[in-house]
Design a protein around this motif. Structure first.
Motif, mmCIF file in Angstrom:
data_model
loop_
_atom_site.group_PDB
_atom_site.id
_atom_site.type_symbol
_atom_site.label_atom_id
_atom_site.label_comp_id
_atom_site.label_asym_id
_atom_site.label_seq_id
_atom_site.Cartn_x
_atom_site.Cartn_y
_atom_site.Cartn_z
ATOM 1 N N HIS A 48 34.574 75.962 32.103
ATOM 2 C CA HIS A 48 34.928 75.470 33.432
ATOM 3 C C HIS A 48 33.761 75.634 34.393
ATOM 4 C CE1 HIS A 48 37.605 74.285 36.625
ATOM 5 N NE2 HIS A 48 37.052 75.244 37.358
ATOM 6 N N SER A 49 33.591 74.667 35.267
ATOM 7 C CA SER A 49 32.558 74.748 36.309
ATOM 8 C C SER A 49 33.055 74.014 37.546
ATOM 9 C CB SER A 49 31.250 74.114 35.822
ATOM 10 O OG SER A 49 31.386 72.711 35.721
ATOM 11 N N ASP A 50 32.261 74.153 38.616
ATOM 12 C CA ASP A 50 32.572 73.346 39.789
ATOM 13 C C ASP A 50 31.951 71.956 39.578
ATOM 14 O OD1 ASP A 50 29.838 73.502 40.466
ATOM 15 O OD2 ASP A 50 30.163 75.084 41.938
ATOM 16 N N ARG A 51 31.950 71.128 40.623
ATOM 17 C CA ARG A 51 31.472 69.761 40.488
ATOM 18 C C ARG A 51 30.021 69.578 40.945
ATOM 19 N NH1 ARG A 51 35.061 65.665 39.623
ATOM 20 N NH2 ARG A 51 37.187 66.336 39.314
ATOM 21 N N GLY A 52 29.243 70.638 40.908
ATOM 22 C CA GLY A 52 27.841 70.532 41.293
ATOM 23 C C GLY A 52 27.092 69.550 40.409
ATOM 24 N N SER A 53 26.054 68.949 40.968
ATOM 25 C CA SER A 53 25.296 67.928 40.226
ATOM 26 C C SER A 53 24.686 68.483 38.948
ATOM 27 C CB SER A 53 24.206 67.324 41.114
ATOM 28 O OG SER A 53 23.283 68.324 41.520
ATOM 29 N N GLN A 54 24.366 69.777 38.924
ATOM 30 C CA GLN A 54 23.794 70.354 37.715
ATOM 31 C C GLN A 54 24.803 70.349 36.566
ATOM 32 O OE1 GLN A 54 24.605 71.854 40.549
ATOM 33 N NE2 GLN A 54 24.616 74.075 40.420
ATOM 34 N N TYR A 55 26.081 70.465 36.887
ATOM 35 C CA TYR A 55 27.122 70.502 35.852
ATOM 36 C C TYR A 55 27.632 69.107 35.476
ATOM 37 C CZ TYR A 55 26.975 75.289 37.410
ATOM 38 O OH TYR A 55 26.532 76.539 37.770
ATOM 39 N N ASP A 62 25.488 66.988 27.696
ATOM 40 C CA ASP A 62 24.991 66.855 26.323
ATOM 41 C C ASP A 62 24.918 68.211 25.631
ATOM 42 O OD1 ASP A 62 24.778 64.121 26.676
ATOM 43 O OD2 ASP A 62 22.586 64.132 26.929
ATOM 44 N N LEU A 63 24.537 69.253 26.365
ATOM 45 C CA LEU A 63 24.486 70.599 25.796
ATOM 46 C C LEU A 63 25.887 71.073 25.407
ATOM 47 C CD1 LEU A 63 22.806 73.086 25.036
ATOM 48 C CD2 LEU A 63 22.998 73.841 27.421
ATOM 49 N N LEU A 64 26.861 70.813 26.266
ATOM 50 C CA LEU A 64 28.245 71.155 25.927
ATOM 51 C C LEU A 64 28.687 70.425 24.658
ATOM 52 C CD1 LEU A 64 29.944 71.016 29.454
ATOM 53 C CD2 LEU A 64 29.452 73.077 28.127
ATOM 54 N N LYS A 65 28.406 69.135 24.633
ATOM 55 C CA LYS A 65 28.805 68.300 23.504
ATOM 56 C C LYS A 65 28.130 68.754 22.203
ATOM 57 C CE LYS A 65 29.475 63.398 22.721
ATOM 58 N NZ LYS A 65 29.137 62.055 23.235
ATOM 59 N N GLU A 66 26.850 69.101 22.299
ATOM 60 C CA GLU A 66 26.079 69.552 21.133
ATOM 61 C C GLU A 66 26.720 70.780 20.472
ATOM 62 O OE1 GLU A 66 21.778 71.759 20.512
ATOM 63 O OE2 GLU A 66 21.973 70.318 22.151
ATOM 64 N N HIS A 67 27.367 71.606 21.269
ATOM 65 C CA HIS A 67 27.988 72.829 20.754
ATOM 66 C C HIS A 67 29.514 72.727 20.676
ATOM 67 C CE1 HIS A 67 24.261 75.085 20.563
ATOM 68 N NE2 HIS A 67 23.926 74.429 21.646
ATOM 69 N N ASN A 68 30.032 71.517 20.763
ATOM 70 C CA ASN A 68 31.476 71.258 20.672
ATOM 71 C C ASN A 68 32.277 72.094 21.662
ATOM 72 O OD1 ASN A 68 31.379 69.302 18.507
ATOM 73 N ND2 ASN A 68 30.739 71.029 17.227
ATOM 74 N N ILE A 69 31.761 72.162 22.889
ATOM 75 C CA ILE A 69 32.431 72.869 23.978
ATOM 76 C C ILE A 69 33.044 71.825 24.897
ATOM 77 C CG2 ILE A 69 32.072 74.375 25.972
ATOM 78 C CD1 ILE A 69 29.715 75.624 24.404
ATOM 79 N N LEU A 70 34.287 72.026 25.270
ATOM 80 C CA LEU A 70 34.976 71.088 26.148
ATOM 81 C C LEU A 70 34.703 71.450 27.606
ATOM 82 C CD1 LEU A 70 38.421 71.114 24.307
ATOM 83 C CD2 LEU A 70 36.580 69.439 24.072
ATOM 84 N N GLY A 71 34.215 70.490 28.367
ATOM 85 C CA GLY A 71 33.945 70.711 29.778
ATOM 86 C C GLY A 71 35.193 70.524 30.623
ATOM 87 N N SER A 72 35.337 71.363 31.629
ATOM 88 C CA SER A 72 36.437 71.294 32.579
ATOM 89 C C SER A 72 35.832 71.491 33.956
ATOM 90 C CB SER A 72 37.446 72.406 32.279
ATOM 91 O OG SER A 72 38.323 72.611 33.370
ATOM 92 N N MET A 73 36.284 70.728 34.940
ATOM 93 C CA MET A 73 35.729 70.862 36.287
ATOM 94 C C MET A 73 36.824 71.065 37.316
ATOM 95 S SD MET A 73 32.578 68.337 36.632
ATOM 96 C CE MET A 73 31.158 68.601 35.612
ATOM 97 N N SER A 74 36.431 71.729 38.393
ATOM 98 C CA SER A 74 37.346 71.951 39.508
ATOM 99 C C SER A 74 37.830 70.622 40.045
ATOM 100 C CB SER A 74 36.621 72.692 40.637
ATOM 101 O OG SER A 74 36.164 73.930 40.210
ATOM 102 N N MET A 85 34.497 82.852 39.588
ATOM 103 C CA MET A 85 33.037 82.773 39.650
ATOM 104 C C MET A 85 32.556 83.047 41.070
ATOM 105 S SD MET A 85 30.715 82.076 37.306
ATOM 106 C CE MET A 85 30.022 83.602 37.869
ATOM 107 N N GLU A 86 33.245 82.505 42.048
ATOM 108 C CA GLU A 86 32.877 82.748 43.447
ATOM 109 C C GLU A 86 33.036 84.227 43.787
ATOM 110 O OE1 GLU A 86 31.353 80.588 45.230
ATOM 111 O OE2 GLU A 86 31.691 78.925 43.850
ATOM 112 N N SER A 87 34.047 84.858 43.236
ATOM 113 C CA SER A 87 34.260 86.286 43.446
ATOM 114 C C SER A 87 33.101 87.093 42.866
ATOM 115 C CB SER A 87 35.580 86.712 42.807
ATOM 116 O OG SER A 87 35.761 88.092 42.930
#
Length: 148
Positions: A48-55, A62-74, A85-87
């Motif tokens: 999980h991440s926020d919606r920042g341009s880096q994410y 592509d890095l997430l996909k390469e390691h078969n990790i599912l991305g989730s965003m706020s 994460m903010e905490s």
């Protein structure tokens, strides 16, 4: 100076981090690569991440996909989705960074690395029942864990 990190939500443990001058995809990827190398996550992990341009960048996705990790965003406009994460960032700033000054980025990196070690091994967390991430991990992996 900016900081990117990856938090294992179940253990409240920082598993990857990187320092940089700008919030770039490279910085976020560096932190994620550290987490992947250290933790070797199973396929299907949800990250999980926020919606920042880096994410949202192709490089990060592509890095997430390469390691078969599912991305989730706020959800758009909902800061509560990324509250753990903010905490952590608030704690890092209040308990460590604002009490010090660093002459170089290397000095800052060494100091923050030491604080993360403290955070992961000794700092108590209410979300873990008042124990550190290390104690939580030991209890969770104990053959005598009756709650598992």
């Amino acid at each position: 100076m900016l900081f990117s990190c990856v938090l294992d939500l179940a253990r409240r443990k920082i598993v990857g981090w990187a320092l940089g001058n700008r919030p770039t995809a490279d910085l976020a990827c560096k932190a994620l690569r550290m987490a992947i190398e250290k933790e070797k996550p199973a396929e299907g992990l949800i990250h999980h991440s926020d919606r920042g341009s880096q994410y949202t960048s192709h490089k990060y996705k592509d890095l997430l996909k390469e390691h078969n990790i599912l991305g989730s965003m706020s959800r758009k406009g909902n800061p509560y989705d990324n509250a753990p994460m903010e905490s952590f960032f608030r704690l890092l700033k209040v308990e460590h960074v604002k009490k010090r000054s660093f002459a170089t980025q290397g000095q800052a990196a060494a100091s923050i690395e030491a604080w993360i070690s403290y955070y992961n091994t000794r700092r108590r967390h209410s979300a873990l029942g008042g124990i550190s991430p290390l104690c939580y991990e030991i209890r969770r992996n104990s053959p005598f864990n009756l709650s598992a």
